[in-house]
Design an enzyme around this catalytic site. Structure first.
Site, PDB file in Angstrom:
ATOM      1  N   HIS A  10      36.074  -8.582  -1.224  1.00 40.81           N
ATOM      2  CA  HIS A  10      35.906  -9.335   0.024  1.00 40.81           C
ATOM      3  C   HIS A  10      34.539 -10.016   0.046  1.00 40.81           C
ATOM      4  O   HIS A  10      33.522  -9.392  -0.250  1.00 40.81           O
ATOM      5  CB  HIS A  10      36.035  -8.348   1.185  1.00 40.81           C
ATOM      6  CG  HIS A  10      35.952  -8.955   2.537  1.00 40.81           C
ATOM      7  ND1 HIS A  10      35.163  -8.434   3.523  1.00 40.81           N
ATOM      8  CD2 HIS A  10      36.581 -10.034   3.082  1.00 40.81           C
ATOM      9  CE1 HIS A  10      35.315  -9.156   4.634  1.00 40.81           C
ATOM     10  NE2 HIS A  10      36.159 -10.129   4.377  1.00 40.81           N
ATOM     11  N   ASP A  39      34.637 -17.416   1.969  1.00 32.77           N
ATOM     12  CA  ASP A  39      34.826 -18.277   3.139  1.00 32.77           C
ATOM     13  C   ASP A  39      34.196 -19.651   2.906  1.00 32.77           C
ATOM     14  O   ASP A  39      33.056 -19.738   2.435  1.00 32.77           O
ATOM     15  CB  ASP A  39      34.153 -17.625   4.355  1.00 32.77           C
ATOM     16  CG  ASP A  39      34.623 -16.198   4.563  1.00 32.77           C
ATOM     17  OD1 ASP A  39      35.785 -16.007   4.940  1.00 32.77           O
ATOM     18  OD2 ASP A  39      33.815 -15.265   4.318  1.00 32.77           O
ATOM     19  N   HIS A  52      30.181 -17.735   5.973  1.00 37.45           N
ATOM     20  CA  HIS A  52      31.111 -17.112   6.920  1.00 37.45           C
ATOM     21  C   HIS A  52      30.855 -17.547   8.355  1.00 37.45           C
ATOM     22  O   HIS A  52      31.784 -17.877   9.095  1.00 37.45           O
ATOM     23  CB  HIS A  52      30.998 -15.594   6.812  1.00 37.45           C
ATOM     24  CG  HIS A  52      31.933 -14.850   7.707  1.00 37.45           C
ATOM     25  ND1 HIS A  52      31.659 -14.616   9.046  1.00 37.45           N
ATOM     26  CD2 HIS A  52      33.143 -14.283   7.480  1.00 37.45           C
ATOM     27  CE1 HIS A  52      32.654 -13.948   9.586  1.00 37.45           C
ATOM     28  NE2 HIS A  52      33.575 -13.728   8.655  1.00 37.45           N
TER      29      HIS A  52
HETATM   30  O1  G3P Z   1      40.359 -13.386   4.490  1.00 35.53           O
HETATM   31  C1  G3P Z   1      40.331 -12.125   5.021  1.00 35.53           C
HETATM   32  C2  G3P Z   1      39.058 -11.793   5.764  1.00 35.53           C
HETATM   33  O2  G3P Z   1      37.961 -12.314   5.093  1.00 35.53           O
HETATM   34  C3  G3P Z   1      39.083 -12.290   7.176  1.00 35.53           C
HETATM   35  O3  G3P Z   1      37.970 -11.919   7.929  1.00 35.53           O
HETATM   36  O4  G3P Z   1      35.832 -12.403   9.048  1.00 35.53           O
HETATM   37  O5  G3P Z   1      35.834 -11.375   6.804  1.00 35.53           O
HETATM   38  O6  G3P Z   1      36.474 -13.748   7.061  1.00 35.53           O
HETATM   39  P1  G3P Z   1      36.475 -12.377   7.687  1.00 35.53           P
HETATM   40 MG    MG Z   2      36.972 -14.193   4.988  1.00 34.17          MG
END
Ligand code: G3P
Ligand code: MG
Length: 253
Positions: A10, A39, A52
């Protein structure tokens, strides 16, 4: 149904490196990860960068909104010092930089289209069009021929996904939701998604079964406990991203 890698780091390197940086990708690689979520947002001049938050202040020092800065200014900003002195000097990468790095290292990408408010369609259109363009260029074409897989675009923004579909219908899309809405199947059909990406905390076995029975891929964010990953796997969840790349191996599934 899920032809992609199944365990993703992630934001690049999970909790072990500053999110959405090249250092994070290197950290993921060091832990054996060859699949990543990150992101992408548009800078003020329409160039996509890997960030992000739509405002500075958390991972990048300073104040102001991302669309108020040109990409050249953002790409000079430190995105590592907040995480620790060892990462000071690590800058905000462009989408082009991350795409190239992933291509060169055989890392599969789940590109989360993360528009700053008011920039939904432009972000979806730009990210999809550039992804399609880069996939058509010779480096990516050779990598694809060698077995590397094309990225999957995802977004919480329905308008971004519609724009992505119109700009580059051939680049696969997934709808991201925190809570699966009652009309999830209609929404997936409208944006031409291949998969539903959802918060594992709000998933139930019945919903997981329904998504799979409808023929869609099913992905969860952000799963940090091995026992929970095993549980949702038993429900039919095919893939997930994690912050704990130290606890959950890339070969977990
Ligand atoms: O793409 C899944 C996840 O990244 C969504 O939440 O806030 O970490 O971008 P966030
Ligand atoms: Mg994300």
């Amino acid at each position: 149904m899920w032809p992609y890698p199944q365990v993703l780091a992630h934001r690049g390197g999970g909790a072990l490196a500053p999110e959405n940086t090249i250092a994070a990708l290197r950290c993921g690689l060091a832990h054996g990860y060859r699949a990543v979520e990150f992101d992408v947002m548009l800078a003020g001049d329409g160039i996509p960068v890997v960030l992000h938050d739509p405002e500075l202040g958390r991972t990048v020092a300073g104040r102001g909104k991302v669309p108020d800065f040109a990409a050249a200014a953002l790409l000079r900003m430190d995105a590592g010092a907040w995480f620790g002195p060892a990462f000071a000097g690590e800058t905000v990468p462009g989408y082009a930089d991350v795409f190239r790095f992933c291509l060169e290292h055989g890392i599969w990408m789940n590109v989360e289209i993360k528009p700053a408010p008011g920039h939904e369609a432009a972000t979806g259109r730009t990210v999809a069009a550039l992804t399609a363009q880069w996939l058509g260029e010779c480096g990516a074409a050779a990598a694809l021929a060698g077995g590397w897989q094309a990225p999957l675009l995802s977004s919480f923004s329905f308008d971004a996904l519609l724009a992505a579909r119109d700009a580059a219908p051939g680049v696969a899309r997934a709808l991201l939701v925190d809570v699966i809405p009652p009309d999830w199947q209609a929404q997936l059909a409208q944006v031409g998604a291949v998969a539903l990406h959802t918060n594992h905390k709000n998933l139930t076995p019945a919903l997981a079964a329904a998504v799979r029975a409808a023929g869609y891929g099913l992905f969860c964010y952000t799963v940090n406990e091995p026992a929970r990953a095993r549980e949702i796997r038993a429900w039919g969840v095919e893939a997930f991203c994690t912050d704990r790349i130290d606890l959950i191996g890339a070969d977990f599934y």
